[in-house]
Scaffold this active site. Structure first.
Site, mmCIF file in Angstrom:
data_model
loop_
_atom_site.group_PDB
_atom_site.id
_atom_site.type_symbol
_atom_site.label_atom_id
_atom_site.label_comp_id
_atom_site.label_asym_id
_atom_site.label_seq_id
_atom_site.Cartn_x
_atom_site.Cartn_y
_atom_site.Cartn_z
ATOM 1 N N LEU A 137 -41.639 38.177 -1.155
ATOM 2 C CA LEU A 137 -41.406 39.426 -0.438
ATOM 3 C C LEU A 137 -40.957 39.051 0.974
ATOM 4 C CD1 LEU A 137 -41.468 42.490 -0.113
ATOM 5 C CD2 LEU A 137 -43.897 42.320 0.473
ATOM 6 N N GLU A 138 -39.748 39.464 1.309
ATOM 7 C CA GLU A 138 -39.191 39.195 2.639
ATOM 8 C C GLU A 138 -39.450 40.434 3.503
ATOM 9 O OE1 GLU A 138 -35.092 37.147 4.299
ATOM 10 O OE2 GLU A 138 -34.919 38.621 2.690
#
Length: 707
Positions: free
Chosen positions: A456-457
């Site tokens: 997850l960025e």
């Protein structure tokens, strides 16, 4: 010393040896524990009042694995004495005049499986949290506590290889079915049942009966059958690893040695090969990756976490339903809003289908599955949006639409709600430009498919508050994601370093490259999929959208920029990739890839050049070094704040060669000076787009390393 790890309790002549490691939430095994286990085993054997013993945990898990940090070796001979000492200990346990039983509840990983294998019998709770695995292969190692020798003899060659070569979880019922466990009981009855089992073994040997088909008996128990299994297993391993990961082959070698030449030679092979793998660069980098992932499980903003009782998801399509899927059973109510009621129904059917699979695997009860789907509410309006704490917007990639939605949503929500936009390239700053509370606006870049991609960025702007970052980081952790927090910029981090890599692959096509050869060359280099297979999976329409936005404009402004137009042309012609069976690769009518075959019509979009045979290393370096250089430039510009974030993002977001540890660890391995030299060589051949960035030049001139 024993008291730091064990609590002993005696009942009816049975000693319960509670694994209870002090100052630790879980029981983990380190080399220093070998002597402690030896002492406790000696105590049991020498105490005439004790008839049998049971290993059981005082914690929620049995043994969570090994303390990887404590397993170190730099040269041959460093770790072999420790391995041999461990083997002797387990041999004493296996040949003890008194029965030892392993009573297992919760996680049993690594030595949490190998210790029970040396016991007289194994009993486990049938709870869904009880699971077994030998995950050493994921760290580039092999089971070093006798697993390669005892496991095949207990459950058969094929089942043991399946466990050891994949490192996958085996849940309680499956463990009983394959013969890994002798008895299954309810968690509340584990202690009394293990005592009865231990007492029954004082004067008797356990007789195991496992149903084995004629074919499996032939494959597991005859020399011809085993030869077939080894041959097919090696073929599969080489097809999957292309020789980049030595551990699976060494596991096969140790198993084969033991079954052909006897356990003594098998154990010796295990000792030698375990150390060889530990010293090797592949295991070192995979262990570094493991440590980095573990570090990311702690929220750096933990003191600022806001409340998250209700999660809103705007858009119930493929991405929205995926985000909902990873948010189920997390103690969060989920509200899915979409303009189309049918889309919501389709999403809920998808969620229920996946919950049903978990029920079938016994990892969920039917009641838990029903409660999980009940916690998901679908709606086509904004009613009760004042109860939403975090809203993840997952609609089409269009700036005006996202700005409009944010303005619309703000009319129905509380002032402290967090607006998290799931975008792969659009500026978060621009999306939140007209927000009432820009400090509550953040980017959450999920990767597709959401349920399988671990990264997850999290994208923050100059305005994003610590509360917003902290709450979204916590959400990512609850969803089982590895989080990296990056600063806003074109393409953020992952897509920004991916773009030059994919563009160069397409330029190779324009020069006469072959789709299948380029993909295979990059897979052989260590990428899990080739660039064209990746574009098909992500979606050609998605890639084309990225290549026409701020990111493309940034690259076009650079000196010597050469941008391929092929992807844009394919998108205009209706090519979407795998989702509509029109992409770079050939697919059958069911959407399955036809191995080794490209879609020949694609070459028309790249001016149908005459085919050219490229040097394989040229393909690999042209694509990969542009990605590496861009990663360093992102660090230079402050898009990422550490090399560790850069490596995690590249590996888990794109699949950058995991055994190298990521672009920054790769630079430390080969030397920044080598990479600069290669970039300068490519610059002379292909132009200024290969110019090394300033920070990379700086590292090349100094003795600095990124770690």
């Amino acid at each position: 010393m024993i008291d730091n790890y064990f609590t002993k309790e005696v009942s009816d002549g049975v000693a319960f040896l509670y694994l209870n490691q002090k100052d630790s939430k879980v029981n983990i095994v380190s080399p220093s524990l070998i002597d402690v286990f030896g002492q406790i085993i000696d105590q049991i054997i020498s105490d005439d009042s004790i008839k049998a013993a049971v290993f059981i945990s005082a914690k929620k898990d049995f043994i969570a694995g090994a303390d990887i940090q404590s397993f170190k070796a730099e040269e041959v001979g460093d770790f072999q004495p420790i391995s041999r000492k461990g083997h002797l200990l387990l041999s004493r346990l296996e040949n003890s005049p008194k029965p030892f039983v392993a009573a297992i509840h919760g996680t049993a990983y690594g030595l949490g499986v190998e210790l029970p294998l040396a016991c007289s019998a194994r009993i486990a709770s049938n709870h869904r949290s009880t699971k077994f695995a030998l995950p050493e292969v994921k760290l580039g190692l092999l089971p070093g506590g006798g697993g390669t020798q005892r496991l095949p003899r207990l459950i058969g060659l094929q089942a043991s290889l399946d466990m050891m070569l994949t490192g996958k979880n085996i849940f309680a019922r499956k463990a009983k079915k394959i013969g890994l466990i002798d008895e299954l009981v309810h968690h509340s009855k584990l202690k009394i049942a293990s005592k009865n089992l231990a007492l029954s073994l004082v004067n008797n040997t356990l007789r195991r009966k496992r149903k084995v088909s004629f074919l499996n008996k032939f494959l597991d128990s005859t020399s011809i059958g085993r030869s077939i299994v080894y041959k097919e297993a090696r073929k599969k391993v080489m097809r999957q690893t292309l020789g980049n990961y030595p551990a699976p082959l060494e596991i096969l070698n140790c198993v084969e040695t033991g079954l052909k030449q006897g356990q003594k030679q098998g154990y010796e092979a295990e000792v030698i090969k375990f150390e060889e793998l530990m010293i090797g660069s592949v295991s070192k980098e995979l262990r570094n990756l493991f440590f980095a992932m573990t570090a990311k499980k702690k929220n750096p903003w933990s003191s600022d976490i806001g409340k998250l009782n209700t999660l809103g998801i705007l858009g119930a399509g493929f991405m929205g339903s995926g985000i909902a899927e990873v948010s189920l059973n997390k103690g969060i109510d989920i509200v899915m809003k979409d303009v189309n009621a049918n889309t919501i129904q389709t999403a809920k059917k998808h969620l229920w289908k996946n919950l049903s699979k978990q029920v079938k695997r016994k990892s969920l009860t039917k009641l838990e599955a029903k409660n999980a789907i009940t916690a998901v509410r679908g709606q086509v309006d904004y009613s009760d949006f004042d109860k939403i704490d975090v809203l993840v917007e997952a609609v089409f990639e269009d700036m005006e639409m996202k700005q409009k939605i944010l303005a619309e949503v703000e009319q129905y929500t509380n002032d402290d709600f967090i607006f998290a936009t799931n975008t792969s390239a659009l500026s978060i700053e621009e999306i939140g430009k007209y927000a009432k509370h820009p400090e509550n606006v953040i980017g959450l870049h999920y990767f597709s498919p959401v349920s399988k991609m671990p990264l997850l960025e999290i994208v923050r702007t100059a305005h994003t508050s610590n509360r917003t970052i902290a709450t979204c980081y916590d959400l990512g952790l609850n969803q089982g994601k590895t989080n990296i927090v990056v600063n806003n910029g074109p393409g953020f981090y992952v897509n920004r370093i991916l773009a030059p890599y994919l563009n160069e692959a397409m330029l190779l096509l324009e020069e006469g490259g072959d789709i299948i050869e380029i993909d295979n060359t990059m897979k052989a280099y260590g990428f899990p999929v080739g660039p064209f297979a990746l574009m098909d999976e992500v979606g050609i329409d998605v890639g084309a959208h990225v290549m026409t936005g701020d990111l493309a404009e940034m690259f076009k402004r650079r000196k010597g920029a050469v941008m391929s137009e092929g992807l844009l042309k394919m998108n205009q012609a209706g090519f979407k990739g795998r989702k509509n069976i029109k992409g770079f690769l050939a697919y059958n009518k069911k959407g399955k890839k036809i191995r080794g075959k490209a879609n020949e019509s694609v070459y028309e979009f790249f001016d149908k050049p005459l085919k050219v045979k490229f040097d394989l290393s040229d393909i690999q370096l042209r694509t990969t070094l542009l990605m590496v250089n861009e990663a360093v430039l992102c660090f230079q510009e402050g898009i990422i704040e550490s090399p560790q974030d850069g490596d995690l993002g590249a590996i888990f977001g794109i699949g950058f060669r995991p055994f190298t540890g990521g672009p920054f660890r790769y630079l430390d391995q080969v030397g920044s000076d080598y990479v600069v030299k290669e970039l300068e060589r490519l610059k002379k051949l292909y132009g200024d787009r290969f110019s090394p960035c300033d920070l990379l030049l700086q590292y090349a001139k100094s003795t600095n390393s990124f770690y």
